[in-house]
Design an enzyme around this catalytic site. Structure first.
Site, PDB file in Angstrom:
ATOM      1  N   CYS A  61       0.846  -1.189   0.000  1.00 22.64           N
ATOM      2  CA  CYS A  61       0.000   0.000   0.000  1.00 22.64           C
ATOM      3  C   CYS A  61       0.886   1.244   0.000  1.00 22.64           C
ATOM      4  O   CYS A  61       1.808   1.358   0.801  1.00 22.64           O
ATOM      5  CB  CYS A  61      -0.875  -0.041   1.248  1.00 22.64           C
ATOM      6  SG  CYS A  61      -2.212   1.135   1.256  1.00 22.64           S
ATOM      7  N   CYS A  62       0.600   2.157  -0.919  1.00 24.03           N
ATOM      8  CA  CYS A  62       1.362   3.402  -0.973  1.00 24.03           C
ATOM      9  C   CYS A  62       0.404   4.545  -1.285  1.00 24.03           C
ATOM     10  O   CYS A  62      -0.791   4.337  -1.399  1.00 24.03           O
ATOM     11  CB  CYS A  62       2.494   3.307  -1.985  1.00 24.03           C
ATOM     12  SG  CYS A  62       1.946   3.128  -3.672  1.00 24.03           S
ATOM     13  N   SER A  63       0.938   5.731  -1.447  1.00 25.68           N
ATOM     14  CA  SER A  63       0.047   6.875  -1.615  1.00 25.68           C
ATOM     15  C   SER A  63      -0.767   6.804  -2.896  1.00 25.68           C
ATOM     16  O   SER A  63      -1.944   7.104  -2.886  1.00 25.68           O
ATOM     17  CB  SER A  63       0.798   8.198  -1.486  1.00 25.68           C
ATOM     18  OG  SER A  63       1.945   8.189  -2.291  1.00 25.68           O
TER      19      SER A  63
END
Length: 104
Positions: free
Chosen positions: A7-9
């Site tokens: 999960c990242c921005s």
């Protein structure tokens, strides 16, 4: 087949790391599905995947995401920033696999 998501921005910066993790999994003969997913889609993704690793840029969401995942009996952990920055796919894959093993 175990399913892992990073999960990242925006879901973009981790896609290179996902490729490195997939290569490491293939070399080990592991059947895993690995995806990069934007933080805004966490709630949907945690229902479909077995474990989540957070990129350093979204580490501030760790406690919130861990609480949400715990309700589904799933684990969330932050990726080691050094491993992330150096794109160490094998090391991050190991981290995900150890989380999977410790999931009840």
């Amino acid at each position: 087949m175990k399913k892992i998501f990073l999960c990242c921005s925006a879901g973009m910066s981790t896609s290179m790391l996902v490729k490195k993790m997939e290569q490491a999994a293939v070399e080990r003969g592991l059947e895993v599905k690995i995806a990069a997913i934007a933080m805004s889609n966490f709630s949907d993704a945690i229902e479909k995947y077995d474990v989540c690793l957070l990129g350093p840029q979204v580490k501030f969401k760790l406690a919130d995401f861990q609480a949400e995942a715990a309700r589904l009996n799933k684990r969330v952990e932050a990726i080691d920033p050094m491993a992330y920055g150096m794109m160490k796919g094998e090391q991050v894959l190991d981290q995900a696999l150890s989380l999977l093993e410790s999931t009840v």
